[in-house]
Design a protein around this motif. Structure first.
Motif, PDB file in Angstrom:
ATOM      1  N   ALA A  17       0.824  -1.207   0.000  1.00 38.41           N
ATOM      2  CA  ALA A  17       0.000   0.000   0.000  1.00 38.41           C
ATOM      3  C   ALA A  17       0.859   1.259   0.000  1.00 38.41           C
ATOM      4  CB  ALA A  17      -0.939  -0.003   1.208  1.00 38.41           C
ATOM      5  N   THR A  18       1.888   1.281   0.834  1.00 34.96           N
ATOM      6  CA  THR A  18       2.709   2.490   0.923  1.00 34.96           C
ATOM      7  C   THR A  18       3.576   2.679  -0.315  1.00 34.96           C
ATOM      8  OG1 THR A  18       3.977   3.795   2.517  1.00 34.96           O
ATOM      9  CG2 THR A  18       4.829   1.611   2.024  1.00 34.96           C
ATOM     10  N   GLU A  19       3.951   1.585  -0.979  1.00 39.03           N
ATOM     11  CA  GLU A  19       4.773   1.710  -2.190  1.00 39.03           C
ATOM     12  C   GLU A  19       3.984   2.340  -3.330  1.00 39.03           C
ATOM     13  OE1 GLU A  19       7.571  -0.956  -5.184  1.00 39.03           O
ATOM     14  OE2 GLU A  19       6.198  -1.978  -3.828  1.00 39.03           O
ATOM     15  N   PHE A  20       2.754   1.857  -3.540  1.00 40.30           N
ATOM     16  CA  PHE A  20       2.011   2.260  -4.734  1.00 40.30           C
ATOM     17  C   PHE A  20       0.999   3.372  -4.499  1.00 40.30           C
ATOM     18  CE2 PHE A  20       3.223  -2.217  -5.626  1.00 40.30           C
ATOM     19  CZ  PHE A  20       4.052  -1.962  -6.713  1.00 40.30           C
ATOM     20  N   ALA A  21       0.636   3.636  -3.240  1.00 41.83           N
ATOM     21  CA  ALA A  21      -0.352   4.693  -2.976  1.00 41.83           C
ATOM     22  C   ALA A  21       0.143   6.054  -3.436  1.00 41.83           C
ATOM     23  CB  ALA A  21      -0.692   4.727  -1.486  1.00 41.83           C
ATOM     24  N   MET A  22       1.451   6.279  -3.381  1.00 42.64           N
ATOM     25  CA  MET A  22       1.993   7.568  -3.786  1.00 42.64           C
ATOM     26  C   MET A  22       1.641   7.891  -5.241  1.00 42.64           C
ATOM     27  SD  MET A  22       3.536  10.339  -3.045  1.00 42.64           S
ATOM     28  CE  MET A  22       4.262  10.034  -1.430  1.00 42.64           C
ATOM     29  N   MET A  23       1.555   6.864  -6.082  1.00 39.03           N
ATOM     30  CA  MET A  23       1.202   7.095  -7.484  1.00 39.03           C
ATOM     31  C   MET A  23      -0.197   7.682  -7.603  1.00 39.03           C
ATOM     32  SD  MET A  23       2.701   3.542  -9.062  1.00 39.03           S
ATOM     33  CE  MET A  23       4.381   3.014  -8.697  1.00 39.03           C
ATOM     34  N   GLY A  24      -1.102   7.240  -6.719  1.00 41.21           N
ATOM     35  CA  GLY A  24      -2.474   7.711  -6.780  1.00 41.21           C
ATOM     36  C   GLY A  24      -2.680   9.107  -6.225  1.00 41.21           C
ATOM     37  N   VAL A  25      -1.855   9.498  -5.242  1.00 45.26           N
ATOM     38  CA  VAL A  25      -2.046  10.809  -4.603  1.00 45.26           C
ATOM     39  C   VAL A  25      -0.984  11.816  -5.045  1.00 45.26           C
ATOM     40  CG1 VAL A  25      -3.158   9.787  -2.582  1.00 45.26           C
ATOM     41  CG2 VAL A  25      -0.681  10.151  -2.548  1.00 45.26           C
ATOM     42  N   LEU A  26      -0.219  11.469  -6.068  1.00 44.99           N
ATOM     43  CA  LEU A  26       0.899  12.318  -6.483  1.00 44.99           C
ATOM     44  C   LEU A  26       0.472  13.759  -6.797  1.00 44.99           C
ATOM     45  CD1 LEU A  26       3.956  11.772  -6.826  1.00 44.99           C
ATOM     46  CD2 LEU A  26       3.552  11.593  -9.269  1.00 44.99           C
ATOM     47  N   ASN A 140      -2.694  -4.206  -4.035  1.00 43.15           N
ATOM     48  CA  ASN A 140      -2.940  -3.598  -5.341  1.00 43.15           C
ATOM     49  C   ASN A 140      -4.421  -3.559  -5.689  1.00 43.15           C
ATOM     50  OD1 ASN A 140      -0.360  -2.823  -6.422  1.00 43.15           O
ATOM     51  ND2 ASN A 140       0.147  -4.987  -6.550  1.00 43.15           N
ATOM     52  N   VAL A 141      -5.175  -4.546  -5.189  1.00 45.81           N
ATOM     53  CA  VAL A 141      -6.598  -4.637  -5.510  1.00 45.81           C
ATOM     54  C   VAL A 141      -7.440  -3.757  -4.595  1.00 45.81           C
ATOM     55  CG1 VAL A 141      -8.567  -6.198  -5.768  1.00 45.81           C
ATOM     56  CG2 VAL A 141      -6.274  -6.996  -6.325  1.00 45.81           C
ATOM     57  N   VAL A 142      -7.114  -3.764  -3.298  1.00 45.54           N
ATOM     58  CA  VAL A 142      -7.946  -3.093  -2.299  1.00 45.54           C
ATOM     59  C   VAL A 142      -7.241  -1.889  -1.679  1.00 45.54           C
ATOM     60  CG1 VAL A 142      -9.214  -3.364  -0.137  1.00 45.54           C
ATOM     61  CG2 VAL A 142      -9.107  -5.260  -1.768  1.00 45.54           C
ATOM     62  N   GLY A 143      -6.027  -2.130  -1.179  1.00 47.48           N
ATOM     63  CA  GLY A 143      -5.348  -1.105  -0.398  1.00 47.48           C
ATOM     64  C   GLY A 143      -5.026   0.157  -1.173  1.00 47.48           C
ATOM     65  N   VAL A 144      -4.454   0.003  -2.364  1.00 46.48           N
ATOM     66  CA  VAL A 144      -4.031   1.176  -3.135  1.00 46.48           C
ATOM     67  C   VAL A 144      -5.223   2.013  -3.604  1.00 46.48           C
ATOM     68  CG1 VAL A 144      -2.841   1.940  -5.212  1.00 46.48           C
ATOM     69  CG2 VAL A 144      -1.845   0.129  -3.804  1.00 46.48           C
ATOM     70  N   PRO A 145      -6.274   1.390  -4.175  1.00 48.63           N
ATOM     71  CA  PRO A 145      -7.435   2.218  -4.544  1.00 48.63           C
ATOM     72  C   PRO A 145      -8.063   2.928  -3.346  1.00 48.63           C
ATOM     73  CG  PRO A 145      -7.537   0.096  -5.641  1.00 48.63           C
ATOM     74  CD  PRO A 145      -6.428   0.001  -4.639  1.00 48.63           C
ATOM     75  N   THR A 148      -5.822   5.753  -2.264  1.00 49.38           N
ATOM     76  CA  THR A 148      -5.895   6.841  -3.242  1.00 49.38           C
ATOM     77  C   THR A 148      -7.173   7.652  -3.058  1.00 49.38           C
ATOM     78  OG1 THR A 148      -4.615   5.553  -4.840  1.00 49.38           O
ATOM     79  CG2 THR A 148      -5.914   7.378  -5.706  1.00 49.38           C
ATOM     80  N   ALA A 149      -8.294   6.949  -2.898  1.00 46.16           N
ATOM     81  CA  ALA A 149      -9.572   7.638  -2.706  1.00 46.16           C
ATOM     82  C   ALA A 149      -9.556   8.469  -1.431  1.00 46.16           C
ATOM     83  CB  ALA A 149     -10.713   6.615  -2.666  1.00 46.16           C
ATOM     84  N   LEU A 150      -9.023   7.891  -0.358  1.00 39.83           N
ATOM     85  CA  LEU A 150      -8.956   8.607   0.919  1.00 39.83           C
ATOM     86  C   LEU A 150      -8.058   9.832   0.802  1.00 39.83           C
ATOM     87  CD1 LEU A 150      -9.609   8.668   3.970  1.00 39.83           C
ATOM     88  CD2 LEU A 150      -7.563   7.250   4.328  1.00 39.83           C
ATOM     89  N   LEU A 158      -3.535  11.735   5.629  1.00 37.82           N
ATOM     90  CA  LEU A 158      -4.336  10.705   6.286  1.00 37.82           C
ATOM     91  C   LEU A 158      -4.063   9.331   5.693  1.00 37.82           C
ATOM     92  CD1 LEU A 158      -6.465  10.099   8.404  1.00 37.82           C
ATOM     93  CD2 LEU A 158      -8.234  10.613   6.704  1.00 37.82           C
ATOM     94  N   THR A 159      -3.746   9.295   4.407  1.00 43.01           N
ATOM     95  CA  THR A 159      -3.393   8.026   3.763  1.00 43.01           C
ATOM     96  C   THR A 159      -2.241   7.351   4.494  1.00 43.01           C
ATOM     97  OG1 THR A 159      -4.122   8.775   1.589  1.00 43.01           O
ATOM     98  CG2 THR A 159      -2.520   6.980   1.638  1.00 43.01           C
TER      99      THR A 159
END
Length: 385
Positions: A17-26, A140-145, A148-150, A158-159
């Motif tokens: 989650a921490t590796e890929f979440a940055m791509m969503g909130v960049l 990748n399926v649950v945590g990252v989306p 990103t939404a949060l 908060l993410t």
């Protein structure tokens, strides 16, 4: 399967989650810290660099710690790093926090793989490793989306607070569920380094690196590829990412089961399948339906590769598996950077959006060739291959 594997999977989920979440909130991060999108992109590169250097570094300095204590220490560093990211007052602070958070990444999966394999009887080792890695796939399926939404709806800070909470849960789970080392054998640096003089170890690391360079050469540009070639809209793009994630979950489980039955054939099959479906994507990407199906297939094939490669590395390294197993993650992050650069370069010079998947197929075939060489190299690998 032992409950301890759940604790390891939770840790893997948090790391994913921490590796890929940055791509969503960049974009949100860039706006909040008043930097450009390209500059914010270094927060992703910095994490990858932290993984590459952290895996051998933490193993080297681990000394006489037990593997359970190492897992606990790494998840504490992970949690502190995410809290530091959440509280970052500046871009430089956040970049440093991202590197800190990344340092335990490779070592956690290296040590965790050895621990997971030791929790079960012979013949179920790869399935145990795949169960730990399922946390990464589910992220990748649950945590990252969700992250990103949060982050986009409330705050990117908060993410990282929520991901820190996952780290705390992992620390508690490891402390309670992972058994103490039965007979503690200190990690000896000389022995760990000596494992890298063995051809099967180096070749297996190269197998994972080339195979996943092929994946990242394609997947890094899946959004513009589907948009340009298939005319996919936002809904289809979301479905594509979900299918890739779900496919990786299925492939991870399938790869573990195949590896327990026949380790090297599992590597051959997964890489051959990966090469074939990457090549196929250059054709199917022109139709929205076939493109989505193929993206899911790429997820399955890529997920199948990790468990057998991880187990093969552990066995090839024999009595000193920790640093070698951790270095698999370093290789995957090198693959991430190199594959994305190759795919972008091919698009940039005018070969078009179909070229990265063809290059990816070629890289997967190179990985397959290296796997064949690895199996022929002399090594004291246990029976079952």
């Amino acid at each position: 399967m032992p409950a301890a594997l759940l604790a390891l999977a939770i840790g893997a989920f948090g790391i994913g989650a921490t590796e890929f979440a940055m791509m969503g909130v960049l974009p949100t991060v860039a706006q909040g810290l008043h930097v450009s999108i390209p500059q914010a992109g270094y927060l992703i590169s910095g994490y990858a660099l932290g993984v590459v250097i952290g895996a051998p570094l933490l193993t080297a300095v681990s000394g006489r710690f037990t593997r359970k204590h190492l897992l606990l220490a790494m998840m504490v560093v992970f949690t502190v790093g995410n809290l530091a990211a959440a509280a970052a007052p500046s871009y430089g602070w956040l970049l440093a926090a991202r590197v800190l958070t990344a340092l335990p990444h490779g070592a956690f999966f290296g040590v965790g793989s050895v621990v997971a394999a030791g929790l079960v009887e012979q013949g179920r080792n790869a399935r145990a490793i795949s169960m730990m890695f399922s946390g990464l796939a589910v992220a990748n399926v649950v945590g990252v989306p969700a992250a990103t939404a949060l982050g986009n709806a409330v705050s990117w800070r908060l993410t990282f607070v929520v991901i820190s909470a996952v780290g705390v849960l992992a620390v508690l789970g490891i402390a309670v569920l992972v058994p103490a080392d039965r007979a503690h054998t200190p990690i000896r640096l000389r022995a760990e380094l000596r494992a890298f003089t063995r051809a099967p170890v180096l070749l297996t690391l190269a197998v994972g690196t080339f195979g996943f360079a092929g994946v990242f050469a394609t997947y890094s540009y899946v959004t513009p590829t589907l948009t340009e070639l298939a005319g996919a809209g936002p809904v289809a793009l979301t479905i594509a990412l979900a299918l890739f994630g779900l496919g990786s979950v299925v492939g991870n489980s399938l790869g573990g089961r195949l590896a327990d039955r026949a380790l090297m054939p599992a590597i051959y099959v997964s890489l051959a399948l990966l090469a074939g479906i990457l090549a196929l994507f250059s054709l199917t990407a022109h139709n929205e339906v076939t493109a989505l199906v193929t993206v899911g297939g790429i997820g399955v094939a890529s997920g199948m590769v990790i468990p057998p490669v991880q187990l093969r590395t552990i066995r090839a390294a024999a009595e000193a598996p920790t640093m070698a197993a951790a270095s698999v993650q370093s290789g995957l992050n090198i693959a991430n950077a190199a594959g994305a650069a190759l795919g972008g370069g091919l698009i940039g010079v005018g070969f078009g959006y179909g070229a990265p998947s063809l290059a990816g197929a070629a890289l997967a075939l190179i990985g397959l060739g290296l796997a064949v060489l690895s199996s022929r190299a002399a090594t004291p690998v246990p029976a079952g291959e």
